[in-house]
Design an enzyme around this catalytic site. Structure first.
Site, PDB file in Angstrom:
ATOM      1  N   PHE A  11       0.359  -1.374  -0.068  1.00 31.30           N
ATOM      2  CA  PHE A  11       0.137  -0.194   0.124  1.00 31.30           C
ATOM      3  C   PHE A  11       1.197   1.176   0.213  1.00 31.30           C
ATOM      4  O   PHE A  11       0.692   2.755   0.778  1.00 31.30           O
ATOM      5  CB  PHE A  11      -1.085   0.247   0.946  1.00 31.30           C
ATOM      6  CG  PHE A  11      -2.431   0.977   1.203  1.00 31.30           C
ATOM      7  CD1 PHE A  11      -3.319   0.818   0.200  1.00 31.30           C
ATOM      8  CD2 PHE A  11      -2.647   1.799   1.921  1.00 31.30           C
ATOM      9  CE1 PHE A  11      -3.937   1.394  -0.313  1.00 31.30           C
ATOM     10  CE2 PHE A  11      -3.462   2.577   1.698  1.00 31.30           C
ATOM     11  CZ  PHE A  11      -4.690   2.334   0.504  1.00 31.30           C
ATOM     12  N   THR A  98       4.625  -4.763  -4.553  1.00 28.36           N
ATOM     13  CA  THR A  98       5.539  -4.346  -3.498  1.00 28.36           C
ATOM     14  C   THR A  98       6.558  -4.598  -4.509  1.00 28.36           C
ATOM     15  O   THR A  98       7.058  -4.098  -5.846  1.00 28.36           O
ATOM     16  CB  THR A  98       5.194  -5.715  -3.182  1.00 28.36           C
ATOM     17  OG1 THR A  98       5.456  -7.036  -3.771  1.00 28.36           O
ATOM     18  CG2 THR A  98       4.169  -6.225  -2.370  1.00 28.36           C
ATOM     19  N   LYS A 127       8.076  -5.926 -11.426  1.00 32.96           N
ATOM     20  CA  LYS A 127       9.094  -6.461 -13.176  1.00 32.96           C
ATOM     21  C   LYS A 127       9.786  -7.833 -12.339  1.00 32.96           C
ATOM     22  O   LYS A 127       9.830  -8.751 -13.174  1.00 32.96           O
ATOM     23  CB  LYS A 127      10.752  -5.550 -13.202  1.00 32.96           C
ATOM     24  CG  LYS A 127       9.422  -4.255 -14.019  1.00 32.96           C
ATOM     25  CD  LYS A 127      11.116  -3.601 -14.243  1.00 32.96           C
ATOM     26  CE  LYS A 127      11.901  -2.554 -12.814  1.00 32.96           C
ATOM     27  NZ  LYS A 127      11.002  -2.057 -11.979  1.00 32.96           N
ATOM     28  N   GLU A 211      15.830   6.754  -6.785  1.00 31.89           N
ATOM     29  CA  GLU A 211      15.792   6.203  -5.527  1.00 31.89           C
ATOM     30  C   GLU A 211      17.017   6.561  -5.029  1.00 31.89           C
ATOM     31  O   GLU A 211      18.453   7.240  -5.288  1.00 31.89           O
ATOM     32  CB  GLU A 211      16.504   4.727  -5.564  1.00 31.89           C
ATOM     33  CG  GLU A 211      14.495   4.287  -6.663  1.00 31.89           C
ATOM     34  CD  GLU A 211      13.641   4.838  -5.648  1.00 31.89           C
ATOM     35  OE1 GLU A 211      13.275   4.868  -4.325  1.00 31.89           O
ATOM     36  OE2 GLU A 211      12.728   4.137  -6.289  1.00 31.89           O
ATOM     37  N   ASP A 222      17.656  -2.286 -14.343  1.00 32.78           N
ATOM     38  CA  ASP A 222      16.477  -1.891 -14.057  1.00 32.78           C
ATOM     39  C   ASP A 222      15.853  -2.412 -15.654  1.00 32.78           C
ATOM     40  O   ASP A 222      15.153  -3.159 -16.373  1.00 32.78           O
ATOM     41  CB  ASP A 222      16.445  -0.391 -13.938  1.00 32.78           C
ATOM     42  CG  ASP A 222      14.455  -0.440 -13.859  1.00 32.78           C
ATOM     43  OD1 ASP A 222      13.685  -0.931 -12.992  1.00 32.78           O
ATOM     44  OD2 ASP A 222      14.159   0.201 -15.425  1.00 32.78           O
ATOM     45  N   LYS A 226      13.295  -5.146 -18.199  1.00 36.22           N
ATOM     46  CA  LYS A 226      12.524  -4.915 -18.926  1.00 36.22           C
ATOM     47  C   LYS A 226      13.018  -5.353 -20.478  1.00 36.22           C
ATOM     48  O   LYS A 226      12.052  -6.095 -20.926  1.00 36.22           O
ATOM     49  CB  LYS A 226      12.542  -3.388 -19.349  1.00 36.22           C
ATOM     50  CG  LYS A 226      11.948  -2.782 -17.874  1.00 36.22           C
ATOM     51  CD  LYS A 226      11.510  -1.265 -17.531  1.00 36.22           C
ATOM     52  CE  LYS A 226      11.267  -0.578 -16.606  1.00 36.22           C
ATOM     53  NZ  LYS A 226      11.460   0.631 -16.723  1.00 36.22           N
ATOM     54  N   GLY A 324       5.659   7.361 -12.173  1.00 36.29           N
ATOM     55  CA  GLY A 324       3.814   8.202 -11.796  1.00 36.29           C
ATOM     56  C   GLY A 324       3.205   7.308 -11.066  1.00 36.29           C
ATOM     57  O   GLY A 324       3.351   5.913 -11.409  1.00 36.29           O
TER      58      GLY A 324
END
Length: 351
Positions: A11, A98, A127, A211, A222, A226, A324
Site C-alpha cells: 500500500f 510490492t 518486474k 531512488e 532495471d 524490462k 509515476g
C-alpha cells in the site's frame, strides 16, 4: 453489471493511487466500463493486514495518520500476513505492487503464485515475477482458469505490451529498441547540459526521479529486466536475465556527452531486442550514440519510449511516462479491465 473484489498487496504510492481512483471515480468508471470495484483486503509492511469482506472504507485508510497501523480496525492486524490474506480473502483479483527483487523476484513471485493457485487473477507492476517467472506463472494461471496481467511492468501506464501483442497482430517484429529508464535518461540529459554524472544523479534524486540507491538505474539492471520481458512477451524468446548483455551509463564521461552534442548526436541508454533473418534472438542494454534521425533521439527527461520495427509498418514509436504513481496505477486499472473482458468473453463462450 459485473463486480470485482480486490486485494491490494503493498500500500505504497501505486496501490494508494489505485485506491484513490476507485474512491474518487468508482461510479463513473462503473458507468463507463460496466463493472464495479471494491477493495476487501490490504496488506502492507508498515500498516499490517486488513480484511473486510463487505468492503474497506478507502477514505478512512487513505487518511490514517502517519505511524498508525490497521491493528485498531475490524479485521486488522499490525503484522502483514500476505500469503494467508491472499488465499483466504474473498477477492477475485489480487493487485501486487510490492518492491522489485531482481535476484529471485521474492516475495512477489510467492504472492502471485499463491493468488493464482487459489483461483484469483493477478495484476502486477512488479518486474521481478514477470522477468524471472512469467512462463511458469502463466501456466499456473491457465491451469486455474484465471489471468496473470502485467502491462505496467515495462513502461508504467504506457501500454507497450498490449499495443504490440494485440494491436500489432499479423506483423513480423524484427526489432524493439527502447529508452526504458527515466532516471538514466534524465541524468544523460543533465550531463549534456554540462553536469558531471554525480551531480546529475543528485539532481534526479532531489526531484524524485531517482531512488536513494540509484544503482539499478545507472548500471542498467532495471532496463535489463524490462528487456527480458519484451524479449519473452513479443518474441517468445525464453530468455533469462543472464542472456541480456548489460552496460550502464556509469562509464560515460562528461566530455563524451559534450562531444556528441557538438556533433548533433546524443547518448541514450537503450534496451534492444532483435531477431535476425535466421530467427536468432539477441538482447542487450547499453549506451548508444544516436543520430538526430533515430526515433529515440528526441526522448528527453524522465520520459520512456519504444520503437518497434516490423515488416509491414516499418518503425512505430510510442512514448509516454515510464513512472509515476497515478500513471502506474492506471496500468493496474488497464489490467483489471483486460481481466474483466476475458471473463466476459469466456462467459459468452459457455453460454
Amino acid at each position: 453489471m459485473n463486480h470485482h473484489d480486490l486485494a491490494l498487496i503493498g500500500f505504497g504510492g501505486v496501490n494508494r493511487a489505485l485506491a484513490e481512483i476507485i474512491r474518487d471515480r468508482g461510479d463513473a468508471l462503473a458507468d463507463e466500463l460496466g463493472f464495479t470495484l471494491r477493495v476487501v483486503a490490504i496488506t502492507d509492511l508498515r500498516l499490517g493486514s486488513l480484511v473486510q469482506q463487505d468492503g474497506i472504507d478507502l477514505h478512512h485508510v487513505l487518511t490514517l495518520p502517519v505511524g498508525a497501523t490497521f491493528a485498531g480496525l475490524p479485521g486488522g492486524e499490525a503484522v502483514p500476513q500476505n500469503e494467508d490474506v491472499i488465499r483466504a480473502c474473498g477477492a477475485d483479483i489480487v493487485v501486487e505492487a510490492t518492491f522489485t527483487n531482481p535476484v529471485d523476484g521474492e516475495p512477489a513471485v510467492s504472492h502471485v503464485r499463491a493468488a493464482l493457485a487459489s483461483g484469483k487473477s493477478v495484476t502486477t507492476t512488479n518486474k521481478g515475477p514477470v522477468a524471472l517467472a512469467a512462463a511458469a506463472l502463466n501456466r499456473l494461471a491457465a491451469e486455474n482458469g484465471v489471468r496473470f496481467e502485467y502491462e505496467g511492468s515495462v513502461m508504467s501506464g504506457t501500454p507497450v505490451l498490449r499495443l504490440a501483442k494485440e494491436t500489432m497482430k499479423g506483423l513480423r517484429i524484427s526489432r524493439v529498441q527502447g529508452v526504458l529508464n527515466g532516471t538514466s535518461n534524465f541524468v544523460l540529459g543533465r550531463m549534456e547540459a554540462g553536469l558531471p554524472l554525480a551531480d546529475a544523479v543528485a539532481e534526479a534524486q532531489a526531484l524524485g526521479f531517482a531512488e536513494a540507491d540509484p544503482t539499478a538505474d545507472i548500471e542498467g539492471s532495471d532496463v535489463q529486466l524490462k528487456v527480458v520481458i519484451l524479449a519473452n512477451e513479443l518474441f517468445g524468446a525464453g530468455l533469462g536475465v543472464d542472456d541480456v548483455e548489460r552496460r550502464g551509463i556509469d562509464g560515460i564521461r562528461p566530455e563524451e556527452v559534450a562531444r556528441a552534442a557538438a556533433e548533433g548526436r546524443r547518448w541514450k541508454l537503450v534496451g534492444t531486442v532483435a531477431r535476425d533473418d535466421a530467427g536468432r534472438i539477441s538482447a542487450s542494454v547499453e549506451p548508444l550514440l544516436l543520430d538526430a534521425d533515430h526515433p529515440l533521439f528526441g526522448i528527453s527527461g524522465a520520459t520512456n519510449a519504444v520503437a518497434i520495427t516490423s515488416d509491414l509498418l516499418g518503425t512505430v514509436t510510442m512514448s509516454g511516462p515510464g513512472a509515476g504513481r497515478e500513471e502506474t496505477a492506471y496500468a493496474l486499472l488497464s489490467d483489471i479491465i483486460a481481466i474483466d473482458a476475458r471473463q466476459r468473453a469466456r462467459a459468452e463462450v459457455v453460454r
